[in-house]
Design an enzyme around this catalytic site. Structure first.
Site, PDB file in Angstrom:
ATOM      1  N   GLU A   8     -23.305  45.275 -21.734  1.00 43.29           N
ATOM      2  CA  GLU A   8     -22.247  46.084 -22.338  1.00 43.29           C
ATOM      3  C   GLU A   8     -22.533  47.574 -22.230  1.00 43.29           C
ATOM      4  O   GLU A   8     -21.614  48.384 -22.212  1.00 43.29           O
ATOM      5  CB  GLU A   8     -22.039  45.677 -23.793  1.00 43.29           C
ATOM      6  CG  GLU A   8     -21.546  44.253 -23.963  1.00 43.29           C
ATOM      7  CD  GLU A   8     -20.404  43.927 -23.014  1.00 43.29           C
ATOM      8  OE1 GLU A   8     -19.446  44.708 -22.924  1.00 43.29           O
ATOM      9  OE2 GLU A   8     -20.487  42.879 -22.337  1.00 43.29           O
ATOM     10  N   GLU A  17     -18.887  47.211 -31.013  1.00 43.05           N
ATOM     11  CA  GLU A  17     -17.664  46.440 -30.765  1.00 43.05           C
ATOM     12  C   GLU A  17     -17.821  45.573 -29.527  1.00 43.05           C
ATOM     13  O   GLU A  17     -17.491  44.383 -29.530  1.00 43.05           O
ATOM     14  CB  GLU A  17     -16.481  47.392 -30.603  1.00 43.05           C
ATOM     15  CG  GLU A  17     -15.197  46.751 -30.128  1.00 43.05           C
ATOM     16  CD  GLU A  17     -14.487  47.562 -29.061  1.00 43.05           C
ATOM     17  OE1 GLU A  17     -14.152  47.000 -28.000  1.00 43.05           O
ATOM     18  OE2 GLU A  17     -14.275  48.771 -29.298  1.00 43.05           O
ATOM     19  N   HIS A  44     -18.483  51.968 -30.929  1.00 39.35           N
ATOM     20  CA  HIS A  44     -17.817  51.326 -29.801  1.00 39.35           C
ATOM     21  C   HIS A  44     -18.760  50.363 -29.095  1.00 39.35           C
ATOM     22  O   HIS A  44     -18.353  49.263 -28.677  1.00 39.35           O
ATOM     23  CB  HIS A  44     -17.332  52.407 -28.836  1.00 39.35           C
ATOM     24  CG  HIS A  44     -16.694  51.868 -27.599  1.00 39.35           C
ATOM     25  ND1 HIS A  44     -16.956  52.382 -26.349  1.00 39.35           N
ATOM     26  CD2 HIS A  44     -15.814  50.854 -27.404  1.00 39.35           C
ATOM     27  CE1 HIS A  44     -16.262  51.717 -25.447  1.00 39.35           C
ATOM     28  NE2 HIS A  44     -15.560  50.788 -26.052  1.00 39.35           N
TER      29      HIS A  44
END
Length: 1286
Positions: free
Chosen positions: A317, A246, A243
């Protein structure tokens, strides 16, 4: 422009009928069924507004699912992707055609319908076009066609095609089969045909592509890059890294950013078995006409294979993912984790959740992240899906080859010079990992060390996800699982899930589709029988649902019996559930049930086949991706209908009974040594329950008690099911003839004082009529949905007309009518079976302004006529029952008492109470108010509004003018006219305006709330006043009017003479001189506010999330009334307890900073493109058109007219930055107008922020009106998939 009569609000009036874990997560949608929560309904209350609010965050599981809703069975799997920027209202699901593959339950009704079609996309054996496909080498001259069956090795071990060039051959089929020469057994062995327009291929480097030309919506396409790597592929120290990658690759892509100004939308998500990056794009860039497919492919190539792992982006992120983790950690998420841990206790699906572990997310460095990417992101581990209005398939393949063909294939590198330990370490880092015990001839394992020499190309796992399951099959010995009990203080109801896990039966032959058809009949029968028990059950239950799902994300089929009840009633509810399982397994279905559900499935499949050219690209793509994941043959709708016809006659009672025995044995023979052992039994229960007079007391339950209740229910003798008499029509020809003679229905002039009996707008195709009984009618003929239509009855009033001595009367009254389900002389069961056989879906709801009844119907077999008959009886011969009122009151009180256990609902409640100074019409009825309500009171509250002079009916569909006007005259014109118009007018005049607290104290404007929880979370709402959709404010201002000073050299008389038509000359109090008052377009304010919201949302993401890293999710919305004056804006933000205050402050700064940081033309142009694309796409949806024509003749919504529909696109084009600022000026942004409420959950009594925060325990239950729908979970594993990246 809103597609619904009621726009979304923080305060939502209707409680959910199903609010517990079942197989189908309907995140946020609250549906209160007429026949109870079993799903087989004739009428239901559904909160479309809340679904609209949640569409941005709604995820879908890759698991095809069968359930019954709206009176008919459909397949409601959740595909693992999310929609971006889909803000249209949620549309109810409808019946599926015939099979079992993928679908999605939350988008438009049209999309939901097609997504739930699975195996309905098949072809009749009489014309078996089965192209032969071999895997292509890089060749742009040969166009790949669909292979026979799936070619994506996902849930099962499927072999990819041979390394030969593409070839296509038309198969003539087996003549003896098509001529009926072979026996049925031989016929059933035939392979199903593949989708004739689907093109598959593979590049030399291993990348696979799937292409489907599709012209809906026109000039748009979808491009999805599926990387076959997810959380189950992570090592112990990498939990959540898939994730994380991503996020980093997607948001770090500069080429993706270049798409932002083109009208394209993009997003990404991660699940157990894959990571998907998707783009929805115009074919050409607006303004330049530059082809966008090359740019989209370039962006996807960079994201997947050429990302930059900058330290700054990783840190940004990392912060976003940690915020997302906090946001996801709701009680739904924790319940889903418990369900998956028990169901998949033997493999990583129960432990490798995509969001990951906080302590590990905080630690990864650049090299660790890059190493995972290098290990898994290689061409052979990717599939590119392109579906849309792409033109030449050959040209598309050339572009794919040009963009991806030079990407190096992934290689396993041997290092013979290194010590053995280094070799093994290198292999460990580079090779996909298989779980112990899964190795097999198709698995990708490293070769023995002695053979390592030259590099070899990486290939993906032949099995996705790469896990080993323990199956629940007859003959496999094992002890019954001890029920696992998950007890938590935030849970409200008892729920139990009894799971059976089996291998996926790939649907590739006619025998397979026949098996699916019989399973659907069994499921339909069970759900209807449960619905008939709902009314008589003692003690009552909330919901019982039987589900059978093929799950690509889990690589298995799961059958689930899900039971939900009040904690005190759990044992009785469980007994009802297993008794009906036992009855069905023992006695099978009746002849009537078989005929009824078989016919319904065939009719719906026929309806879908007629819509073959109307399927949106996103639905096609989701269907293909899910079908490949589970191994089903991909077919189109016409093929599906013909395939069903080919097998339907072979379905017998005996065969269906055998199917029921096989499906239900794990429950019906529970404890038997020969029965399949349940994969898991999971009970999710509260720590306490509420008892009148005693308050909250401890709730106790043991595994032995659960087992004893199951066995006790199964031990009772059961008689076979009796047949039901299903009416073919609800209003007979004789009754109709008598009514027409008595009431002489006719059309009258549309406008008061006018002469036109019909007004037709040629540009939009909208027709307006008015009946002699006062009812107003709008309709539009479209071919959006072949032989299908939608209809909405709108009744002005809603909860705004509730009085203080009958608070909640309208809300509870609507629910009571829905719970009763009796009209005319027909029982509840007869009405819902009538809806099943006629393919009618009906939803009843009430909000602050209106009561609405929505229908979906088919034109086949008199479906539209049947829908009008039902509507006629609802208005003319409705029946009110005391036991229905009791159930409605119980549901509202249960929902109310769950509110303090939801952080979001409790936080919103405090804000709403403060902002509206406790106005009960905007808040959930509290228990004391509910207790006072009687049947006469709630009936009067509803029926005073349900009169012809107060009604507007809107219809959109594929019907003829003659047919629709005949139905209007026959069934609406014969409704008795309103008897006492002055009385209704008096009630309308007494209606109090909705007013935001004009003089709040500072402590009221800024509130905090603390919720005790084992885990920390935080959310907040920021709100303030705004105009309504038509520009009106509560204090008399009007956004849709322009007031300009008259030149001083003109007298008032001269000013009037110069004023054009419609312009008034007015005087302003306290000012000298005259002013011209010019009306703007009636839709001016709505367009300006919609653009403003889009711009603010973009800034919130850029500043609060991306630049400051304070939140994962922040959004701005308008909650606008149509009939009442005024509205409000809301910012919703989630974060961590330590960051939530700063996130709120940053959000307010963005909102208030539009003057200091001026809106740019680029921002406005981007907002226009997004909204125009959404409008153009939605115009292919009947439900969207239904929303557009709603209120066209409503006297209470005076400004709406046809120009609001005709000129919408034009107004978007004309809008300027000044227009957006005009709307901005009407927002209340001063200190006394902006309200905030911060909610923090955790164990720290000050909420982790240092400020004092109220605990819910300090408030009495009676003081807690509900403001938002609760955190209710309705699907195994739904919340574990990550949220959309943007």
């Amino acid at each position: 422009m809103a597609a619904h009569c009621g726009i979304s609000r923080i305060a939502i009036p209707a409680p959910p009928a199903q609010c517990t874990p079942s197989r189908d997560q309907i995140s946020g949608k609250r549906s209160c069924s007429l026949v109870g929560p079993s799903g087989c309904v004739a009428l239901s209350i559904s909160n479309h507004d809340e679904q609209r609010r949640k569409n941005r965050l709604k995820s879908r599981i890759l698991a095809s699912k069968f359930r019954l809703e709206g009176g008919v069975l459909h397949d409601s799997s959740f595909h693992g992707r999310r929609f971006l920027d889909r803000s249209k209202g949620s549309h109810e699901q409808r019946l599926s055609s015939c099979c079992c593959s993928s679908s999605t339950t939350t988008t438009s009704s049209f999309q939901a319908r097609l997504r739930s079609r699975g195996l309905s996309w098949m072809q009749c054996p009489a014309s078996p076009r089965v192209p032969l496909l071999n895997r292509p080498q890089v060749s742009t001259s040969a166009v790949a066609r669909a292979s026979v069956g799936p070619t994506e090795p996902q849930a099962t071990s499927l072999k990819w095609l041979n390394d030969e060039k593409v070839s296509e051959k038309d198969s003539e089929g087996d003549e003896s089969s098509t001529n009926g020469m072979l026996g049925i057994e031989d016929h059933l062995k035939n392979m199903l045909p593949s989708h004739p327009k689907l093109h598959r291929g593979q590049l030399d480097n291993g990348l696979r592509y799937v292409i489907l030309p599709n012209k809906v919506p026109p000039n748009r396409f979808e491009a999805h890059m599926e990387m076959h790597v997810g959380s189950v592929d992570e090592e112990e120290h990498e939990q959540g890294i898939a994730h994380m990658i991503e996020h980093v690759t997607f948001l770090g892509s500069k080429k993706r950013e270049k798409l932002l100004g083109t009208g394209a939308r993009s997003n990404a998500y991660t699940d157990f078995h894959h990571t998907v990056f998707h783009v929805h794009s115009p074919v050409t860039a607006q303004g330049t006409n530059e082809p966008l497919l090359p740019l989209v492919l370039d962006a996807l190539h960079e994201i997947a294979f050429k990302p930059k792992f900058l330290a700054s982006r990783i840190e940004k992120e990392r912060s976003a993912v940690l915020s997302e983790l906090q946001m996801m950690n709701t009680i739904e998420y924790r319940v889903d984790c418990q369900l998956l841990q028990q169901l998949h206790s033997e493999n990583l699906l129960g432990y490798r959740f995509p969001i990951g572990l906080e302590e590990q997310i905080k630690q990864w460095d650049v090299e660790t992240i890059k190493a995972f990417h290098d290990r898994w992101y290689f061409p052979a581990n990717a599939t590119l899906f392109i579906v849309g209005d792409i033109g030449s398939v050959g040209r598309t393949i050339e572009l794919i080859e040009a963009q991806f063909g030079s990407t190096p294939a992934g290689l396993h590198h041997a290092n013979l010079a290194s010590p053995l330990a280094n070799i093994l370490a290198s292999a460990s880092q580079q090779l996909p990992k298989l779980q112990k015990g899964l190795a097999g001839p198709t698995a990708v394992d490293p070769p023995p060390v002695s053979f390592l020499s030259a590099p070899t190309r990486k290939e993906r796992h032949a099995i996705r996800p790469p896990v080993k399951h323990s199956w629940s099959l007859p003959g496999i010995s094992g002890e019954n699982k001890v029920p696992y009990i998950f007890q938590h203080e935030l849970l409200q109801n008892f729920s139990l899930n009894l799971f059976c896990k089996t291998p996926i039966q790939r649907v590739q032959t006619y025998s397979d589709i026949r098996d699916v058809l019989m399973r659907r009949i069994v499921l339909s029968t069970y759900q209807f029988r449960i619905s008939t028990r709902y009314k008589s059950a003692n003690p009552p239950f909330i919901s019982i649902e039987l589900d059978h799902s093929d799950s690509g994300r889990e690589g298995c089929t799961v059958t689930t019996l899900a039971v939900t009840a009040e904690p005190k009633d759990w044992s009785g509810a469980l007994k009802v559930a297993v008794q009906e399982i036992s009855r069905l397994k023992e006695h099978g279905v009746t002849k009537g049930e078989l005929a009824r559900y078989l016919n319904a499935l065939l009719k719906d499949s026929e309806h879908l086949a007629a819509m073959i050219d109307s399927v949106p690209s996103i639905d096609n793509l989701d269907f293909i991706m899910e079908s490949d994941a589970v191994g089903h043959t991909v077919m189109d709708q016409q093929q599906g209908y013909e395939a069903l016809l080919a097998v339907a006659d072979s379905v017998t009672l005996e065969d269906v009974h055998a199917t029921a025995k096989s499906m239900l044995q794990y429950v019906a023979d529970f404890g038997d040594s020969n029965a399949p052992v349940p994969a898991a039994i999971v009970a999710c229960v509260p720590k306490s329950l509420h008892e009148n007079g005693r308050g909250d007391i401890e709730f106790k339950i043991t595994p032995d008690e659960i087992v004893e209740s199951i066995k006790s229910g199964l031990s009772e003798p059961l008689a076979p099911e009796a047949e039901f008499d299903v009416p073919d029509e609800l209003v007979s020809a004789a009754e109709l003839s008598t009514l027409k003679m008595q009431r002489k229905p006719c059309f009258v002039p549309v406008t008061d004082g006018g002469t036109l009996l019909k007004i037709v707008n040629e540009q939009t195709g909208i027709v307006m009529r008015r009946l002699s009984n006062g009812m107003r009618v709008n309709y539009k003929i479209t071919q959006n949905e072949a032989k299908g239509g939608v209809m909405r009855l709108v009744v002005a009033g809603g909860r705004a007309r509730e009085t203080s001595d009958a608070s909640g009367a309208v809300a509870v009254g609507v629910r009571t009518f829905s719970e009763g389900g009796v009209v005319g002389g027909y029982s509840r069961e007869q009405v819902e079976l009538f809806c099943v056989t006629k393919l009618i879906n009906c939803v009843l709801e009430a909000d602050e302004e209106f009561m609405c009844m929505d229908f979906h119907f088919t034109m086949r077999d008199g479906g539209m006529k049947a829908a009008f008959q039902l509507l006629h009886l609802v208005m003319e011969r409705n029946v009110w029952l005391e036991d229905a009122l009791d159930r409605a009151k119980q549901l509202y009180m249960s929902h109310f008492r769950a509110m303090p256990k939801s952080l979001e609902r409790a936080t919103a409640y405090k804000l709403m109470c403060a902002m509206f100074d406790g106005d009960e019409r905007l808040l959930e009825p509290n228990p004391s108010a509910i207790e006072k309500l009687t049947l006469p009171v709630v009936r009067e509250a509803v029926m005073k509004q349900l009169v012809t002079g107060n009604m507007e009916l809107c219809i959109v569909g594929d019907f003829s003018e003659h047919d629709i006007e005949t139905c209007i005259l026959d069934y609406l014109g014969t409704v008795a006219p309103e008897k006492d118009v002055p009385a209704r007018k008096e009630i309308e005049a007494k209606e109090k305006p909705v007013v935001i607290n004009p003089s709040p104290k500072p402590e009221v404007c800024n509130q905090k709330l603390f919720l005790k929880d084992t885990d920390e979370r935080a959310c907040a709402y920021v709100a303030g006043p705004a105009p309504n959709r038509w520009g009106y404010t509560v204090d008399g201002l009007d956004l849709n009017v322009l007031v300009e000073p008259v030149p001083k050299n003109l007298t008032e008389q001269q000013a009037r003479a110069l004023a054009p038509p419609g312009v008034e000359v007015i005087q302003k109090p306290g000012e000298t001189g005259s002013f011209w008052k010019r009306p703007r377009h009636p839709l001016y304010g709505s367009v300006a506010m919609t653009l403003l919201a889009e711009i603010i949302n973009a800034r919130l993401f850029t500043n609060v999330r991306d630049a400051l890293g304070l939140t994962y999710d922040v959004s701005f919305e308008f909650r606008l009334f149509d009939r009442l004056k005024g509205g409000w804006f809301v910012i919703s933000v989630t974060s961590t307890p330590t960051k939530i205050q700063r996130a709120v402050e940053a959000s307010i700064n963005v909102l208030k900073g539009l003057h200091s940081n001026q809106i740019t033309q680029r921002e406005l142009d981007r907002a226009k493109r997004i909204l125009m694309m959404r409008h153009e796409s939605d115009c292919k949806d009947n439900k969207y058109w239904l929303g557009l024509i709603t209120h066209l003749q409503a006297p209470s919504v005076g400004r709406k007219n046809v120009s609001c529909i005709r000129d919408l696109a034009y107004l978007y084009e004309l809008a300027t930055i000044d227009d957006v600022y005009n709307a901005y000026k009407f927002l209340g942004l001063d200190e006394k107008s902006v309200y905030t409420c911060i909610g923090v959950a955790g164990t720290d009594t000050d909420g982790g922020g240092g400020d004092s925060a109220l605990t819910l325990e300090e408030d009495t239950v009676e003081e807690l009106p509900v403001a938002l729908p609760g955190s209710h979970f309705q699907g195994r594993g739904m919340s574990t998939m990550t949220r959309p990246t943007t």
